[in-house]
Design a protein around this motif. Structure first.
Motif, short mmCIF file in Angstrom:
data_model
loop_
_atom_site.label_atom_id
_atom_site.label_comp_id
_atom_site.label_asym_id
_atom_site.label_seq_id
_atom_site.Cartn_x
_atom_site.Cartn_y
_atom_site.Cartn_z
N UNK A 492 1.02 -1.29 0.43
CA UNK A 492 -0.09 0.45 0.20
C UNK A 492 1.20 1.43 -0.18
N UNK A 493 0.32 2.27 -1.18
CA UNK A 493 0.92 3.30 -0.80
C UNK A 493 2.16 3.90 -1.21
N UNK A 494 3.05 2.27 -2.18
CA UNK A 494 4.28 2.32 -2.80
C UNK A 494 3.44 2.32 -4.59
N UNK A 495 4.35 3.50 -4.93
CA UNK A 495 4.15 3.89 -6.86
C UNK A 495 5.10 3.23 -6.97
N UNK A 496 5.08 1.75 -8.44
CA UNK A 496 6.07 1.57 -9.11
C UNK A 496 5.75 1.50 -10.22
N UNK A 497 6.44 2.48 -11.22
CA UNK A 497 6.80 2.82 -12.39
C UNK A 497 7.86 1.76 -13.75
N UNK A 498 7.33 1.16 -13.87
CA UNK A 498 7.53 0.18 -15.04
C UNK A 498 8.30 1.37 -16.61
N UNK A 499 9.33 2.00 -16.52
CA UNK A 499 9.64 2.71 -18.03
C UNK A 499 10.21 1.77 -18.72
N UNK A 500 9.37 2.09 -20.29
CA UNK A 500 10.24 1.05 -21.59
C UNK A 500 11.21 1.98 -21.79
N UNK A 609 1.79 -4.07 -22.41
CA UNK A 609 3.15 -4.83 -22.50
C UNK A 609 3.52 -3.87 -21.21
N UNK A 610 3.89 -4.90 -20.03
CA UNK A 610 4.19 -3.96 -18.99
C UNK A 610 6.25 -3.99 -19.05
N UNK A 611 6.29 -3.03 -19.08
CA UNK A 611 8.11 -3.06 -18.94
C UNK A 611 8.70 -3.54 -19.64
N UNK A 612 9.47 -4.93 -19.95
CA UNK A 612 10.33 -4.93 -20.48
C UNK A 612 9.63 -5.99 -21.73
N UNK A 613 8.25 -6.38 -21.44
CA UNK A 613 7.54 -6.78 -22.03
C UNK A 613 6.69 -5.79 -23.55
N UNK A 614 6.70 -5.46 -22.85
CA UNK A 614 6.56 -4.31 -24.08
C UNK A 614 7.09 -3.97 -25.65
N UNK A 615 7.91 -4.35 -25.91
CA UNK A 615 8.61 -4.52 -27.26
C UNK A 615 8.17 -5.77 -27.81
N UNK A 616 7.75 -6.79 -26.94
CA UNK A 616 6.99 -8.10 -27.16
C UNK A 616 5.95 -7.66 -28.22
N UNK A 617 4.80 -6.68 -27.31
CA UNK A 617 3.60 -6.28 -27.58
C UNK A 617 4.02 -5.49 -28.70
N UNK A 618 4.81 -4.73 -29.44
CA UNK A 618 4.69 -4.13 -30.05
C UNK A 618 4.73 -5.46 -31.99
N UNK A 638 3.23 1.50 -18.32
CA UNK A 638 4.03 2.17 -17.44
C UNK A 638 4.04 2.27 -15.98
N UNK A 639 3.21 2.01 -15.76
CA UNK A 639 3.79 1.39 -14.18
C UNK A 639 2.65 0.31 -13.61
N UNK A 640 2.71 -0.13 -13.01
CA UNK A 640 2.01 -0.93 -12.24
C UNK A 640 1.36 -1.21 -11.09
#
Length: 729
Positions: A492-500, A609-618, A638-640
């Motif tokens: 709770x209360x944590x923002x986790x950002x997953x930049x690509x 596609x989250x984070x490192x999986x985003x290129x697979x999405x494209x 961009x965040x989870x």
């Protein structure tokens, strides 16, 4: 530095080496057998199948065995890489342990068990270090699945004394029937700084009984030594073990000191003295990290030479060195931290040696993005006195270079191997109005789980966490980062950002570390998952992003999709690549950092596609377009931490499938939250309830499985995702 791996041995058994410079790299031909002892009974190491064989050697043969082991380690490091420096320092101590004690009846627990290579050689696994065809047979850490002589799988730090206390407790409770003799904990190479190590010392003194704690004091951690205990330890070394205060005596423990920690005869005598002792005792041995590498002076004179003969000019191959006791702030020498140029003594580069085959290759993602983050933070030091970078002992591997640390001065703190303390310390800095950034590896952060909940999150501390090596990788089973999203995103209360991308990564860092009181600053802690291999590869080769080519909006903002792709409830609040930004849809303050970004609008299928999986999405979207004429919607969340309900609601119109891709544990992870959203927000019109397919990792430990093989195993390939999508139509 030993700059080559070797072409064989001359008649005097000196390790002959040669190397040829090719541009920036120096590559070496290594024969299939890297030591002559492989398959040759005239050499001692080839005859060691168990500790009993060490005991059978004549006393005057022990030094020769140490010499052969050291030679093998040097060659192994050049061809395979690994934790060579700490093992070179532990050669004599490990030989002495197996000379004196009777493993596995006598239980030896190594901590950090990356110091166990020599132990493995002496317990039937020498061939895995001598024959390149067998290098993959053993892990870099102790593992009971490999041998009965290994007590635990240990790739982290500080727990050996606690584990040894547990073994000794059962032995003492069960008596002779336990089958356990002496219990020996081998700690050091920085691991004594861990808080749990002191908890173990505290318990050991109270518990009593036979317990032998061997403290390998090589005056180093992963980087330098830090903390108040190192002054008293230095005085103990200088006084031959007589100085006070003695921190081990302060716990109520017996204490012995061995100054000659690389003298096998002295160590045998010391261990024989404490064998079968009836109370806990600490045997403090002073060793030389990297013993057998060139000294600092030799290294400096020879590092540009194309041919560097190795001369193991002492009985065990330990060279004299004055590369110790530096007075500069970081307590380690000024080497350039290259993983290819280790040398004896206080050399940070000797912690991990990359194989020669890696020479000249570009930085891995940890170093690449770590250097990038430090370059962004450094200019702020002059005007932000409270901005502090905190590294729990792992700066170099995460791109926090020696040069940066020198320039940062008091803006950089190495707390030693103390993740729990580092996070609580950061929370204190934040409470006082400072801006702390804590940076280390994902799997190491597991040791600070309680501090993330309590000191950081419950107290809404403005702490920024740089989470390195998160997600799938070819790591061993103790260093996998596949569980970081399930950990951080559910606090709770944590923002986790997953930049690509690097652009998003730096934007996230700037937002997370915005000075307190800034209008756009987050209200609490932020975790930034540092991009991994797939992202860095795509940044170096834009064709790996076939939909956008890496060209996305400079600053993520909310935007409406064209009416045909919008939902009646208000449209997608994310920036599109080619769409027009809707000014009225923009959110003020921090909200835009949590909006999902739609990089392509389509129909039938939406791929998130989250984070490192985003290129697979494209890449999957491109395959669907090329092979099936389907233009898929492609989304970068961009965040989870939270779901963008505007985006998810908009996908009800025109999308039969929503695909989530993540390179982490699926169970308890991010994709299941998308599935749960649609299940919990079911609408009466069945055509507006898209089917959700989740792709991610199984809940399991993996050990040195390549990233490509893991992706195949978990269905994280273009072919497998495409097949699953089309099968559902």
């Amino acid at each position: 530095m030993r700059n080559a791996s070797g072409n064989g041995f001359d008649s005097s058994d000196s390790f002959a080496v040669s190397g040829a410079a090719e541009g920036a790299a120096r590559l070496h031909d290594i024969p299939p057998s890297i030591t002559p002892s492989h398959g040759d009974d005239s050499h001692l190491l080839s005859r060691i199948a168990s500790p009993a064989d060490v005991k059978a050697l004549a006393p005057n043969e022990l030094a020769e065995l140490c010499r052969e082991i050291r030679t093998t380690l040097l060659a192994y490091g050049h061809q395979h890489g690994g934790h060579i420096g700490s093992n070179l320092g532990m050669v004599e101590a490990t030989v002495a342990l197996h000379r004196v004690f009777d493993s596995p009846r006598d239980r030896i627990v190594f901590d950090v068990s990356h110091q166990s290579y020599v132990h493995k050689m002496l317990t039937g696994r020498a061939g895995a270090y001598m024959d390149p065809n067998r290098f993959g047979e053993v892990t870099g850490f102790t593992n009971p699945d490999e041998s009965e002589h290994d007590q635990f799988v240990l790739g982290h730090t500080g727990t050996s004394i606690s584990l040894a206390c547990g073994l000794a407790k059962t032995r003492d409770m069960e008596g002779p029937g336990s089958g356990i003799g002496n219990v020996v904990a081998v700690i050091g190479d920085g691991s004594l700084s861990s808080g749990v190590a002191f908890e173990g010392l505290n318990n050991a003194a109270e518990q009593g009984g036979n317990l032998i704690i061997v403290f390998n004091d090589n005056e180093m951690s992963i980087a330098g030594d830090f903390g108040g205990m190192y002054g008293p330890l230095a005085r103990l070394r200088a006084s031959g073990g007589t100085a006070q205060p003695n921190l081990f005596n302060a716990f109520g423990l017996d204490y012995r000191y061995v100054a000659a920690g690389n003298d096998v005869s002295a160590l045998v005598a010391a261990f024989e003295e404490v064998r079968d002792i009836d109370h806990p005792v600490v045997v403090h041995i002073h060793t030389l990290k990297g013993a057998g590498y060139d000294s600092e002076e030799t290294h400096a004179n020879q590092q540009n030479a194309s041919t560097l003969p190795v001369s193991l000019d002492s009985p065990t191959g330990v060279h004299p060195t004055d590369n110790v006791n530096h007075s500069e702030p970081w307590h380690s020498d000024h080497c350039n931290l290259s993983d290819h140029e280790p040398h004896e003594g206080q050399c940070e580069a000797s912690h991990w040696q990359n194989p020669d085959a890696a020479i000249g290759k570009p930085d891995d993602p940890r170093k690449h993005y770590g250097k990038m983050a430090m370059a962004a933070l450094e200019p702020r030091f002059a005007t932000e006195p409270g901005l502090v970078v905190i590294s729990p002992a792992t700066p170099g591997s995460n791109g926090i270079t020696h040069e940066f640390r020198e320039r940062a001065g008091s803006h950089y703190v190495d707390t030693g191997i103390t993740e729990s303390h580092a996070v609580a310390y950061a929370a204190g800095i934040a409470r006082a109005g400072g801006t702390p950034v804590v940076a280390t590896t994902a799997s190491f952060f597991q040791r600070a789980y309680d501090q993330f909940f309590q000191e950081m999150s419950l107290n809404r501390s403005r702490v920024t966490v740089l989470d390195f090596l998160g997600g799938l990788s070819g790591s061993d089973n103790t260093h996998s980062g596949a569980y970081d999203v399930t950990m951080f995103s559910n606090i709770p209360g944590v923002t986790m950002l997953v930049p690509t991308s690097a652009r998003d990564y730096l934007a996230d860092l700037a937002w997370a570390t915005a000075p307190a009181g800034s209008a756009d600053a987050p209200a609490g802690p932020a975790v930034i998952r540092v991009p991994g291999e797939a992202i860095l590869a795509a940044e170096r080769d834009a064709t790996l992003l076939p939909v956008t080519g890496g060209q996305i909006a400079d600053r993520p903002q909310s935007a409406s999709l064209p009416a045909s792709a919008s939902s009646a409830s208000g449209g997608i609040s994310a920036a599109t690549v080619r769409g027009t930004v809707s000014v009225t849809a923009q959110h003020a303050g921090a909200r835009h950092m949590l909006d999902w970004r739609v990089n392509q609008t389509g129909s039938q299928v939406a791929i998130i596609g989250l984070g490192n999986a985003y290129p697979l999405a494209e890449q999957t979207a491109a395959a669907l377009s090329d092979d099936y004429g389907i233009t898929a919607t492609v989304i970068d969340p961009r965040q989870c931490t939270s779901l963008d309900s505007d985006v998810l609601e908009s996908l009800r119109d025109g999308h039969q499938q929503v695909i989530t891709l993540e390179d982490g544990q699926l169970e308890g992870g991010w994709g299941e939250k998308v599935t749960a959203y649609y299940a919990n927000h079911h609408v009466s019109d069945g055509s507006r309830n898209p089917r959700v397919l989740n792709f991610g990792a199984a809940k399991e430990f993996t050990d040195r499985v390549s990233l490509g093989e893991l992706n195949e195993r978990y269905g994280l390939t273009v072919e497998q995702v495409t097949e699953a999508i089309t099968r559902c139509f």
